[in-house]
Design an enzyme around this catalytic site. Sequence first.
Site, PDB file in Angstrom:
ATOM      1  N   ALA A  49       0.833  -1.205   0.000  1.00 33.43           N
ATOM      2  CA  ALA A  49       0.000   0.000   0.000  1.00 33.43           C
ATOM      3  C   ALA A  49       0.870   1.258   0.000  1.00 33.43           C
ATOM      4  CB  ALA A  49      -0.941  -0.010   1.198  1.00 33.43           C
ATOM      5  N   ARG A 342     -10.922 -18.952   5.694  1.00 30.22           N
ATOM      6  CA  ARG A 342      -9.931 -19.149   6.736  1.00 30.22           C
ATOM      7  C   ARG A 342     -10.530 -19.255   8.138  1.00 30.22           C
ATOM      8  NH1 ARG A 342      -5.356 -14.974   4.335  1.00 30.22           N
ATOM      9  NH2 ARG A 342      -4.721 -16.385   2.674  1.00 30.22           N
ATOM     10  N   GLU A 458      -3.518  -2.689   4.975  1.00 36.24           N
ATOM     11  CA  GLU A 458      -3.988  -3.390   6.173  1.00 36.24           C
ATOM     12  C   GLU A 458      -4.218  -2.415   7.327  1.00 36.24           C
ATOM     13  OE1 GLU A 458      -1.391  -6.600   7.373  1.00 36.24           O
ATOM     14  OE2 GLU A 458      -2.646  -7.172   9.070  1.00 36.24           O
TER      15      GLU A 458
END
Lengths: 671, 250, 259
Positions: A49, A342, A458
């Site tokens: 990012a 997940r 994130e």
Amino acid sequence: MAKSSVKLDAKIPEGPIANKWTSYKDHIDLVNPANKRNIDVIVVGTGLAGGSAAATLAELGYNVKAFCYQDSPRRAHSIAAQGGINAAKNYQGDGDSTYRLFYDTVKGGDYRSREANVYRLAEVSANIIDQCVAQGVPFARDYGGLLDNRSFGGVLVSRTFYAKGQTGQQLLLGAYSAMNRQIARGKIEMYNRHEMLDIVIVDGKARGIIARNLVTGEIERHSAHAVVIGSGGYGNVYFLSTNAMGSNVTAAWKIHKKGAYFANPCFTQIHPTCIPRSGDYQSKLTLMSESLRNDGRIWVPKKLEDAQAIREGKLKPTQLSEEDRDYYLERRYPAFGNLVPRDVASRAAKERCDAGFGVNKTGEAVYLDFKSAIERYGKEQAKIHGIQDPSQEKILELGEEVVANKYGNLFQMYEKIVDENPYKTPMMIYPATHYTMGGIWVDYNLMTTIPGCYAIGEANFSDHGANRLGASALMQGLADGYFVLPYTIGDYLSSDIRTGKISTDLPEFEEAEKSVREQLSFFVNNKGSHSVDYYHKKLGKVMWDKVGMSRNAEGLKEAMAEIKAIREDFWKNVSVPGGMDEMNPELEKASRVADFLELGELFAKDALERNESCGGHFREEYQTEDGEALRDDKNYAYVAAWEYKGEPSEAVLHKEDLEFKDIELKTRSYK
Amino acid sequence: MDLKLKVWRQKNAEDKGGLVEYQLNDIEGHMSFLEMMDILNEQLISEGQEPVSFDHDCREGICGACSMHINGEPHGPDAGTTTCQLHMRKFNDGDTIFIEPFRAKAFPVIKDLVVDRSAFDRIQHAGGYISVNTSGNTQDANSIPVPKVNADKAFDAATCIGCGACVAACKNASAMLFVSAKVSQFALLPQGEVEAKDRALNMVKQMDAEGFGNCTNTGACEAECPKGISLENIARLNREYLSASVTTDH
Amino acid sequence: MSWLTKTLSSSIGKKVLMAITGLFLCSFLIIHLMGNLQLFKDDGGYAFNTYTVFMTTNPLIKTVSYVLYFSILFHAVWGIYLEYQNKKARPQGYAMSKNQGSLASRNMAILGTIIFVYIAVHLGDFWYEYKFGHLPYVTYTESLSTGEVTAIETLPDSYTQEVKMLETFNEAEGTKSITVKDLYVEAEEAFSKPLLVIFYVISMVVLGFHLLHGFQSGFQTLGLNHPKYNPLIKKVGIWVFAILIPFAFAVIPVYFLIK
């Protein structure tokens, strides 16, 4: 209980979802090229990012100052991502589309993400692949020279692009190379081995940061017209995680303390396939890519006595017949099998281990078995090579070759760490903290609640809801940095063209620097009795035991009290050797752990407040009869954004209600 | 197992530095080398001494931060492994382990085992990129097919993690393996071919300016590279550089 | 700086100069060995001595030999300079080092220096003696019809001649007489000293090691590395240049010693 107050404005553009981003781009204010030269932007963090944002902003003409704590931007932890990056290219012609990627992501996130952001992410995803290929990223290709794809958990199409087990490294090197080009032009000033220790706010706007030069210890002031935080997630609050040792929440936490709301901290991803821990000395956990679930089958023994015998070393997994094995994911989720998302896979592993079926010394491991894949590939190869009636050995040999080609580096890594050959005996795996969906709250523009301060990748909360699908983190990091932020920040900066250079002599800078110095000097002068790691490990244990894969109200309350106690002890008894004016890794750790100790408590508070189970957040009180997560859309379909008020326990909750106009809210089912 | 460590301690760049001996007991084979170093540091802190500084981050062999020269080899005795993935089972009870920083004029020591590898960054600033804007208006990713064999070779070159073991292992402290891996990755792809000539010239120029030694093809770099980067890349760089020198206009 | 000096002063360019001169010297070794094989002919040195004349008079070979002298000097001096530069690239060494890479590849400068000393001794023994020393002359009488050498006569020490080779024809007898300096006997004399023979043999072993790395390294430096052809280059480097050629050279002094 915190009071909920003002509704947050996410500034989502009007119009049908498919047109929002285009029409947004058509109507925002732009900065002309001559004026961009007079505008400075600080980017903290140089992962996918931060790196992509720094490069793109510099290309556009802004003066960028980029900061990373590593000795080179190329080492940011995005580099460790293994499996791949999603994009709705539909190169396989298997029915993929922008809408389907959007749908899968929202569903995978258990309906706790913002529709408009996710749609935009899906929309720009295809472009990321074009961009990366143009940069020279060596994605896997098939024999026709075109790009190859693989499947990841939680979806029914093959949309994941990959570069063996090193997709993150290759994408990061792509972003890094784009940065290099701008560093060479002088448009990016790179500050390696620098850590941001505070943000400076002038007249309500983010105008700079205080950073420490980690080589000399010098405290530096840097000013800019906007500050972008791309410092990653906070998984290291658990001490043990798959994050890098240096990954930290400090930049995000510092802006939180100065007014940025922190959203959904309890949404943390526990990745199902990691190498189990082996002892107390363990410093970090190692991920085995989710791509392994393409070919590996997960199982535990069916009988308790077999599990017991395996734990004691009396029985080998290869000795167990098929009937004595419980392929529990295939049993519980026939439609998705080993490729469930997940959170589902992790909880199922925990459920089996808690029930006593764990297979290593600690009882916290399940098998990931490649035997049937090796046999399947071996038979296929024998056919391709025209071998009549191949022997079992030949089949295994051929099959192992195929598996080695696909996952060779992962198998090698496993063997190095565990000292067992995963081609011959099944791998042992167990869930571990991996990614944090929660983070700094941002609006559609990726701006935090501090004007001029942005959070990307994130570090922000926006796109993954309560659970992130595999191969979506790389997609989001690059989407934010290459394609979203460069537009949205221009809209904000267009009002700054007359501001001129921001002086670092302003009293706000002085004050911020002073408080940074005070904290650092406290650490080096406090002659305590325990090392920083001592506290970090204690915090990690509380987090894992009480705020881990499953949580309950009582445990969460205890966790809050315990974390507070650890924090108070830390500020009394921590010991940091060395001085301030030199390279001092212990001092760096102390600052980071101080912030984790505050975040951990807010994390538990957020988990306590959310009386439902969704995605990675599983509250034992809220589950169906067969142990699946029980969401409460009526009361909890919102983003919990926390405002800092001194003590984490006193943080104030602000809700952003989530509206689902384009996707029907349904119970997530992978059966 | 019980170990005797001889660790290079150096306060800062100006300090002369020297090897200091430490005794470390009860080390388990399942520990990674860096976890062993963590234990040493905990021990030093509890004794009121300054811990040993060393570079490390991901601890899964991919970020390239860790950089120790262990018992005479960069990243230690296990082939194809970074220090963080080296496990103590490779050592025996009673061993003496020498732990030194990577040594090269172009990698000055910052503190203890931490060295400054920014020379690698500067080499890449000189040309380690393809000049394409990140605007998103590039052509479709599948519009130029790349032969699989070239794509695979480019990938193999691109697996370089920039740790500097090649420099540390080379008797001449040459950076050719690193530079050749970077040049090769781009030279092998049609996207990178456009600027291949200038890239080779500029990156080599910067490499020389940083004070690395000359390559004498001993192959030590390849033997010690944790990612197995091939010497073939060095030949390719030689080729690229020479043909660029002869055929460019400048 | 012109592009050429710029290229040649880069680290790759510098190595290219070593590779080109080195490979040229390798090719010289083949020629030199072929000539030296004449020493094994049991003809009282006739073939060898006339070959020596050819080598020192042919204008093309003379030109090439100047290039050769230059290459030897350049390869040596440049090699030492590079080694000095390489040492500077690591001012502080390791307390402990495993030293990956072959023994030969790590010690090219030392091996090269020994070879350089050898070349000096060798040139002093033969080249200098031939050019400036007092070698005796020898006359070979050869039958014109069969080409067979029928008589060999060593001339007295005081004899000299202006030209390198004096040819006289005796048509009546159908023979030709050739008078040349007798370098062959010089070789016989030199290699009767055991110490010198040992020095020569050791030097050839050193040469073998130098070429073991040097030959294939030259190709690598020039960028000539290809999975298909590498094995051939490696094999030629090992079997021909590191073993066969130095061995053949080493046999000569030993042959004379025991003859």
